[in-house]
Write a protein that holds these residues in place. Structure first.
Motif: not given
Length: 757
Positions: A11-31
């Protein structure tokens, strides 16, 4: 399986991908999960067991929620999605291993540890196991661990942990790629891992050091490689890799290999003409490996599995006849499940049942429209998980159905991923309406997925008392492994001759077999009921006759067994008494007054009695030898092995197999190679690894130039460092907690026994 590749709408409204999106919650959640696990174990050992259990649930739920929340988003990068898959897949196993990083606490784990210890000590293949006769005949897991232990020089427990984590990594990656192949979409393949994580055995049984842990990983990898072959321009390399994985599966676990062979035969029958030829090769290889492994030991397998099947059939008759043998939400000692957990379990059963029906109906509809037999079969298989819930009313059926979910949830997860991919539609209305509907749908899906995960965790991991270490409970597996029990087992390893015959209750028996290298004999036989040693209020001629007939040299007695009924249905063996009875204190303290019986070991409630004075003629049974290292031979082999690994064809093979397939095939080859080495009496040690190093310097290798990777963003570096510190704290807490019991208290008890003796 037919690949269905659908167009991806952006869809046209979708924002471009940020390669860092989601890294922080995943990493800190695992820790945070690792830290919470350390806190949970510390609290449970410190007398706050209920608080520890609550913290435990947070520890296993946190990384799952973080991972699934990322997987449900379509804007994340492929690399972040793979990181989310690993978070969801690996953290449950990490948490389980942290409950006691110094000791295998599972009943099945100790059974397989005996086979591993025999191999480490130089035993030939198929040396008998006193408590699990099938284990030496399917030694794939133990052979792999032996290779890791000897080639790395790691302590045995570290090698065990590394192998279990490797098995989980292979399983998660193979399932991810297999589901991606079926659905034609990476996001749907990743979500299949999240669905499979809700299976009852994902946290507990498939995180254990048990032969199914490796066998399931290799079986799924074999299926993935066959699927990869059907879409490859050079299919024979993936097919060959699949054959290697399936062969290793056959030497690792009987049931897994049989189910895998059956599934491949069904796949072959429903595949297209080109695919049928490739998949059929894998199916024939699986069948041949199963037959070659099972036929020579058909009688032994019949004796091992036959009683289980007979008991299940009898209990099924009682179940459907209206005379259930099991009380729901309570164990055999009367410990009940908390109300909130009962509600979660009921909701879980309803959720899985509704989901299975909806998924199956969707697949049936598409199968009819497309004329696709594979989709129809997948729909039928998706209905299997809820069918297992009926077996919760009978003990033997319950155990079999629980373990069956390990297999039935694989097609269920793939089917769910296929329906998710095929049924993904844009929300009506404008961009704002679509965004709002997407957020709402994502939130509801996340909530239901977490509920399903929590329900599967509670159902598969057993009662609350078994989730964490704590004070002693009667015949309660990990809760029976307190310092008193561990000290007696360690003392026996130092003071009793290996192979001596001993009898003990359920969990100490496994310790004496694995740690003490004793021959544990607890099975009844014609005219002999060894349970009377403990249940009889007096010691008479009948008990003496039984001890002599068994050649029983030692008797382990823990007077705490009189405190309650067993939490695991029986003290010593199933059917030990006509009706379930509780042991009495007088029956467990009668031995000191019997002529010919003396206490060889005593501390607190635990004693080991020597029955030699009764005229028992004891035989040494099982493997009692040891292995000698050969460093120079290992050095030469290590150098030769690296020459093989530097063969130019190896990188090409790896590219055809893919990272997940290459890891699985390498693991299977190590297990098969270790088996061949043991069969000819060759047992390389860690000097083999040392032998690899000179060859690295002597062989020039030309590598193609690689594009330099961009420097890591400062926020990612900070997140990684912070997560590492948090996780290190959790590991330290867990190790410290385990050390205080497994080492410190055990050392004190043994020192006290030494001083008193």
């Amino acid at each position: 399986m037919t690949t269905v590749v659908l167009p991806v709408r952006t869809p046209a409204h979708r924002a471009p991908r940020d390669p860092r999106s989601g890294v922080a919650p995943l990493t800190l959640g695992a820790a945070a999960s690792v830290l919470l696990a350390g806190l949970a174990v510390t609290a449970s050992r410190g007398g706050w067991y209920e608080a520890g259990v609550l913290t435990f649930f947070l520890a296993v739920l946190t990384p799952f929620a973080a991972g699934v929340s990322v997987l449900l988003r379509s804007e994340v990068s492929s690399r972040v999605r793979r990181w989310a898959v690993l978070t969801v897949g690996l953290l449950p196993t990490v948490v389980y291993r942290l409950t006691d990083p110094l000791l295998l606490t599972g009943f099945d784990e100790q059974l397989h540890l005996r086979t591993l210890v025999d191999l480490v000590q130089g035993a030939p293949l198929f040396s008998p196991n006193p408590l699990l006769a099938a284990s030496p005949r399917f030694p794939g897991l133990e052979l792999l661990t032996l290779a890791v232990h000897r080639a790395s020089g790691l302590p045995l427990m570290a090698a065990v942990t590394l192998v279990v984590l490797l098995c989980r990594l292979i399983l998660v990656l193979a399932l991810f790629r297999l589901a991606e192949h079926v659905t034609g979409d990476e996001r749907a393949g990743a979500l299949a891992v999240g669905v499979y994580a809700a299976s009852p055995q994902f946290y507990f049984f498939n995180s254990q050091f048990a032969y199914q842990t490796l066998a399931l990983s290799l079986a799924v990898s074999g299926g993935y490689l066959l699927a990869r072959a059907t879409r490859s321009a050079r299919p024979w390399m993936p097919v060959l890799g699949a054959v290697v994985c399936l062969a290793a599966t056959a030497i690792t676990h009987h049931l897994t290999s049989w189910i895998t062979a059956g599934a491949l035969l069904v796949w072959t029958a429903t595949a297209g003409r080109r695919d049928r030829r490739l998949v059929g090769i894998g199916a024939l290889a699986a069948v041949a490996a199963v037959v070659a492994q099972a036929v020579p030991i058909a009688g032994q397998l019949s004796g091992y599995l036959g009683p289980m099947v007979d008991s299940a059939v009898a209990q099924a008759g009682a179940l459907f006849g209206g005379s259930s043998q099991r009380t729901l939400f309570a164990d055999s000692a009367g410990a009940s499940t908390p109300v909130w957990e009962r509600l979660v379990l009921v909701a879980y059963a309803v959720l899985i049942t509704v989901a299975a029906v909806v998924i199956a109906l969707a697949l049936f509809r598409h199968a009819r429209r497309r004329g696709d037999a594979q989709l129809f079969v997948l729909g039928l298989l998706a209905l299997l998980p809820p069918a297992s819930f009926a077996g919760r009313f009978a003990p033997q059926i319950s155990e079999m159905c629980d373990r069956a979910t390990t297999f039935t949830f694989i097609p269920f997860a793939i089917a769910a991923a296929w329906v998710f991919r095929h049924g993904r539609l844009s929300a009506p209305g404008g961009a704002a309406g679509r965004t709002h509907a997407t957020l709402t749908r994502t939130g509801v899906t996340l909530l239901l997925t977490c509920l399903g995960y929590l329900g599967g965790l509670i159902l598969g991991s057993g009662p609350d008392w078994g989730r964490l270490p704590g004070s002693f409970l009667v015949v309660a597996d990990s809760r029976s492994l307190d310092a008193e029990t561990l000290a007696a087992a360690r003392w026996s390893a130092d003071h009793l001759a290996p192979g001596s015959t001993i009898m003990a209750d359920r969990m100490p028996a496994t310790l004496f077999a694995a740690t003490g290298r004793l021959w544990v004999d607890v099975a009844p036989r014609a005219g002999l009921e060894p349970a009377t040693f403990y249940f009889s209020e007096t010691w008479g001629a009948e008990q003496t006759r039984t001890a002599r007939a068994m050649g029983l040299r030692y008797l382990y007695v823990d007077t705490r067994l009189a405190e309650s009924l067993p939490h695991q249905q029986w003290y010593f063996y199933a059917g030990e008494t006509p009706q379930q009875r509780q042991l009495t204190a007088s029956a467990l303290t009668k031995f000191d007054g019997v002529d010919g019986i003396r206490a060889a070991y005593r501390h607190g409630p635990v004693s080991i009695y020597d029955l030699a004075g009764l005229g028992v003629v004891s035989q040494t049974r099982g493997w009692t030898g040891s292995a000698d290292p050969h460093p120079w031979r290992d050095l030469f082999l290590g150098a030769a092995l690296l020459l093989l690994l530097r063969w130019r064809a190896v990188p090409a093979m790896a590219r055809e197999l893919g990272p997940a397939g290459s890891l699985a095939v390498a693991t299977a080859l190590v297990a098969l190679g270790a088996g061949a080495a043991v069969a000819v009496g060759f047992r390389p040690g860690w000097w083999l690894t040392v032998g690899l190093l000179p060859a690295l310097l002597l062989i020039p290798v030309s590598r193609p130039a690689r594009r330099p990777r961009p420097a890591a963003h400062p926020s990612i570096v900070v997140t990684a460092v912070l997560a590492a510190l948090i996780a290190a704290g959790g590991v330290a807490l867990s190790v410290r907690s385990a050390w205080s019991v497994d080492v410190t208290r055990v050392d004190r008890i043994i020192a006290a026994v030494r001083e008193s003796g």
